[in-house]
Each structure stands twice: as C-alpha cells, then as structure tokens.
Design an enzyme around this catalytic site. Structure first.
Site, PDB file in Angstrom:
ATOM      1  N   SER A 185       0.742  -1.187   0.016  1.00 32.79           N
ATOM      2  CA  SER A 185       0.032   0.008   0.024  1.00 32.79           C
ATOM      3  C   SER A 185       0.972   1.296  -0.131  1.00 32.79           C
ATOM      4  O   SER A 185       1.575   1.553  -0.935  1.00 32.79           O
ATOM      5  CB  SER A 185      -0.968   0.006   1.265  1.00 32.79           C
ATOM      6  OG  SER A 185      -1.865   0.912   1.120  1.00 32.79           O
ATOM      7  N   ASP A 271      -9.920  -4.900  -4.962  1.00 33.07           N
ATOM      8  CA  ASP A 271      -9.181  -3.760  -4.159  1.00 33.07           C
ATOM      9  C   ASP A 271      -9.931  -2.664  -4.437  1.00 33.07           C
ATOM     10  O   ASP A 271      -9.628  -1.926  -5.375  1.00 33.07           O
ATOM     11  CB  ASP A 271      -7.786  -3.792  -4.135  1.00 33.07           C
ATOM     12  CG  ASP A 271      -7.020  -2.762  -3.379  1.00 33.07           C
ATOM     13  OD1 ASP A 271      -7.576  -2.043  -2.658  1.00 33.07           O
ATOM     14  OD2 ASP A 271      -5.841  -2.873  -2.977  1.00 33.07           O
ATOM     15  N   HIS A 300      -7.374  -5.136  -0.874  1.00 32.76           N
ATOM     16  CA  HIS A 300      -6.418  -4.532  -0.262  1.00 32.76           C
ATOM     17  C   HIS A 300      -5.507  -5.458   0.527  1.00 32.76           C
ATOM     18  O   HIS A 300      -4.415  -5.058   0.661  1.00 32.76           O
ATOM     19  CB  HIS A 300      -6.669  -3.259   0.508  1.00 32.76           C
ATOM     20  CG  HIS A 300      -5.810  -2.216   0.197  1.00 32.76           C
ATOM     21  ND1 HIS A 300      -5.084  -1.923  -0.719  1.00 32.76           N
ATOM     22  CD2 HIS A 300      -5.245  -1.560   1.192  1.00 32.76           C
ATOM     23  CE1 HIS A 300      -4.135  -1.104  -0.481  1.00 32.76           C
ATOM     24  NE2 HIS A 300      -4.060  -0.782   0.712  1.00 32.76           N
TER      25      HIS A 300
END
Length: 320
Positions: A185, A271, A300
């Site tokens: 991320s 995601d 995610h």
C-alpha cells in the site's frame, strides 16, 4: 466484487503519464539538499527475548536532517554481511515493535523497518518519529494533503526522501550486503519511488502500491486515503489543478518509467482502496525487469501469506 476493468484490459492498460518537465531536476535537487546533512546512522543494541535475531534501534538523518527511527534486525551468528530488505509502512502505520519484523531474519536476511514520520498513531502499528516540517497549511485529516499547495512542502517529498536515506543507512552497516526494498500500500508506493531513485538495489517488492495514477484513482474510488484528496478539492475548488500538478511529482507511474530495479508487484482485483487499474498503470510503465502476481478474489490485503511465499522465492533468486 470486482471493482475495475477485466484482467485482459488491465494487462494492456498503459495510460498517458502526466509528468512535470522538471521531475528529474526536482528529485535531484531534493536529494542533493538532503545529503548536505550528515546521514549519521546510529545502531543502538536493544535487549530482546528474541533468540534468532539481534535487534538495533536505528536513527538516521532524513529529509532536512530530521531524525528518523527504525529497527534493524540481524540474524544471530551470521557469518559476514547478509542481504537486507528495507521495509516501508502502510498508511497510518509506524515501525511497530521488533517482533513485527521476524520474517526476513528467520530466512537469514537482515531487515530495516523504517518509521514513517508523523504516522503511527492510528491504532494498528505504533510510530516513533515526529514530522517537524513547518508551514504545511490547511489539510484534510491524514497526511495526503499536508503541504499539497507546493511540491516542495508536500508531505511525500519528505517521506520518499527519508526512504532513500533508509537505504543509505542500511548500506552503512558493516553486516549488511545487498539491499532490497519492499512494502504494501503506502509502503509499496514508497518502495516504488525508491526503486527509481536509488541505483544498485537487488530487487523491490511492490505490493498493492498506493499513490499510482493518482488523479484516475480519485475518480474511480471513494475509499480513503484517496478520499482525503477529493475532500480537499471539494473545499478548495479553485485549487484542483494545482493539487494534481503537485501530485504528479509523487505519482508512482512517473517513478515506474524510470525504475531499473527488478520488481515483484502484487494486486487484488477486488481492491477498492488501490484499484487494480492504478496498480497496472504503474506495472505496465515499469521500465525494469518485472513480474506481477494477481489475486482475483482478494482486496487490499493482497495475496497475504501466499504472497509472502512469492516474496521469499523472489528474494532467494535476487539476494541469494
């Protein structure tokens, strides 16, 4: 549910890049200014119940000479220098505690987990580094819009520069050999920037990377943290174009086009936080050797433990 284009389209998705004319000069100037400050890496041994790793509390000078914290874990009784993975944090997280970083030492590698300045109070992994930069102006809660009125003042200029210096700190330790970078991320975004800004890295692990194809992301997801940018633009309607002009200096797609580091990406097709088209935009523009692992029914969280095994396999080839 699937939240973006079909996979066949994603594999071909190569959007035009919006790139400032002085992108390279901006980063050359930024790093040159930072390197006027002595890196001054400190590795302070920490008493620990861990039997497989030695733990060091790390401090080094990041952007502006500001002190940045981290953990360095070395496999105990390592004979000579060992490869090291520099790991960066997801949004809102900090370096946590040493027990959070046992994977790489368990495999015989070192790990340097860099703290993220001004983050780490969100409740999921604590941080220990302040962000003393003044004059950031009005912001939406979070760091996405801190200093967004000016590329020189923008938060991610400081964070990405800290990340480059973390590699330099790792390389300064006598027991560290080859260096790789990684993160998920926000951590993937940082590692992507570093993969372009630092030569000679062994590999990069770029998992569900954030901060890629940013304007497109704000148009197709309402999830945070991208929603922070949308909220700022709702409040400051006259600043929409300047906002995205600033963000272009930090967009992973522009770093990808300059990267020579061998990279392993990952993406979850469900995601909604870093939509798949934003990840593939960076992947398809990535100039170095690359591979991507696709997890159709993950969001995610990406490939979780299964992808950790993919990372381990890649490290075995790239780091030995």
């Amino acid at each position: 549910m699937f939240v973006d284009m079909p996979l066949a389209q994603l594999r071909e998705y190569l959007p035009e890049r919006s790139e400032p004319a002085d992108f390279d000069a901006f980063w050359e100037r930024t790093l040159a200014e930072t390197r006027t400050h002595d890196l001054a890496p400190e590795f302070t041994p920490v008493a620990s119940p861990l039997t497989t790793a030695e733990v060091f509390d790390v401090t080094f000078a990041g952007f502006g000479g500001h002190p940045i914290k981290g953990w360095l874990l070395l496999p105990r009784q390592a004979a000579g220098p060992v490869p090291c993975v520099v790991e960066y944090q997801g949004y809102g997280g900090g370096r946590g505690l040493p027990i959070d970083w046992l994977l790489w030492p368990s495999l015989g590698y070192a790990v340097l987990a860099m703290d993220s300045r001004g983050q780490g109070a969100g409740g999921w992994r604590r941080g220990d580094t302040a962000d003393p930069y003044p004059g950031s102006g009005p912001t939406t809660p979070g760091v996405m819009t801190s200093g967004i009125h000016d590329p020189d003042a923008y938060y991610y200029r400081r964070l990405y520069t800290d990340a480059v210096r973390a590699v330099e700190a790792a390389r300064a330790h006598p027991q560290v050999g080859a260096v790789a970078v990684g993160g998920a991320s926000q951590g993937g975004a940082i590692a992507l920037a570093v993969s372009a800004l630092v030569p000679g890295l062994a590999c990069a692990f770029l998992d569900v990377p954030f901060m890629c194809h940013i304007r497109h992301a704000t148009e197709i997801t309402g999830e945070y943290p991208y929603a922070e940018i949308a909220a700022y633009c709702r409040a400051f309607k006259e600043k929409v174009e300047p906002v995205f002009q600033t963000l272009a200096y930090f967009d992973g797609v522009n770093f990808a086009a300059r990267a020579a580091t061998p990279a392993l990406f990952s993406v979850g097709l469900q995601d909604g936080i870093t939509p798949p088209s934003t990840v593939f935009a960076a992947y398809n523009h990535y100039a170095g050797e690359k591979d991507i692992k696709v997890y159709p029914y993950n969001g995610h969280e990406g490939g979780e433990s299964a992808h950790a095994m993919e990372r381990i396999a890649k490290a075995g080839k790239a780091l030995g």
